[in-house]
Design an enzyme around this catalytic site. Structure first.
Site, PDB file in Angstrom:
ATOM      1  N   HIS A   1       6.497  23.957  -7.698  1.00 27.93           N
ATOM      2  CA  HIS A   1       5.333  24.658  -7.127  1.00 27.93           C
ATOM      3  C   HIS A   1       4.020  23.923  -7.404  1.00 27.93           C
ATOM      4  O   HIS A   1       2.970  24.343  -6.920  1.00 27.93           O
ATOM      5  CB  HIS A   1       5.246  26.082  -7.688  1.00 27.93           C
ATOM      6  CG  HIS A   1       4.749  26.135  -9.092  1.00 27.93           C
ATOM      7  ND1 HIS A   1       5.520  25.740 -10.166  1.00 27.93           N
ATOM      8  CD2 HIS A   1       3.545  26.484  -9.586  1.00 27.93           C
ATOM      9  CE1 HIS A   1       4.812  25.864 -11.280  1.00 27.93           C
ATOM     10  NE2 HIS A   1       3.604  26.312 -10.954  1.00 27.93           N
TER      11      HIS A   1
ATOM     12  N   HIS B   1      -1.650  22.936  -6.977  1.00 27.84           N
ATOM     13  CA  HIS B   1      -0.856  24.116  -7.336  1.00 27.84           C
ATOM     14  C   HIS B   1      -0.632  24.954  -6.082  1.00 27.84           C
ATOM     15  O   HIS B   1      -1.576  25.501  -5.521  1.00 27.84           O
ATOM     16  CB  HIS B   1      -1.611  24.922  -8.395  1.00 27.84           C
ATOM     17  CG  HIS B   1      -0.784  25.958  -9.055  1.00 27.84           C
ATOM     18  ND1 HIS B   1      -0.474  27.162  -8.449  1.00 27.84           N
ATOM     19  CD2 HIS B   1      -0.205  25.978 -10.273  1.00 27.84           C
ATOM     20  CE1 HIS B   1       0.254  27.882  -9.281  1.00 27.84           C
ATOM     21  NE2 HIS B   1       0.441  27.187 -10.388  1.00 27.84           N
TER      22      HIS B   1
END
Length: 166
Positions: A70, A85
């Site tokens: 992620h 992110h």
């Protein structure tokens, strides 16, 4: 004399970061997570994504691909350290819907594919789909400008100019 030349600090270098994803750029202070909005991890910009493809915003080296895929950490030749992110609270998805296209230690060029993700799944399972792009070593980097509230194209639209302090 050659020793003195070799030990001299390098001159600060301006670098331009392009958007890592197609979408809308927003001020980092608008991200609905204090870790990012209060700049606890550093300063930067955020993108509200329109699709699930993240590309390199600058020529750099991959310093970390999170096991859950992620997020990815990058470092430029001049020493600027970045964290991209994908979404908020996406670590709890444990990699579901994410595919990394790079590995740690890999040198990449601006526009190279980093991570693909299922945007609909992230919208369903995460707190938000916004993608913070953070300069994590902001104490060593000057952010010269940011492009906020603009439609941005992955690998093409300049979103931030930074200068490593040497």
């Amino acid at each position: 004399m050659l020793g003195k030349l070799l030990k001299r600090k390098s001159e600060p270098v301006e670098e331009m970061l392009v958007s890592p994803v197609n979408g809308q750029s927003v001020d980092i202070g608008e991200v609905p997570d204090p870790t990012f909005s209060e700049k606890m991890m550093g300063d930067g910009i955020a993108i509200k994504p329109e699709e699930g493809k993240v590309v390199a915003p600058i020529d750099s080296e991959v310093v970390q691909v999170f096991p859950t895929k992620h997020a990815v950490g990058l470092k430029t030749r001049s020493g600027v350290e970045l964290l991209i992110h994908i979404g908020l609270e996406t670590v709890s998805m444990d990699g579901e819907g994410f595919e990394a296209h790079v590995k740690q230690g890999q040198r990449i060029k601006s526009g190279d594919a980093l991570i693909s993700f299922d945007l609909n799944l992230v919208a369903e399972k995460a707190a938000d789909t916004v993608i913070p792009v953070i300069i994590t070593n902001v104490d060593q980097v000057d952010i010269l400008n940011q492009q906020i509230d603009k439609n941005v194209q992955a690998g093409q639209t300049a979103v931030m100019t930074v200068k490593a302090q040497g």
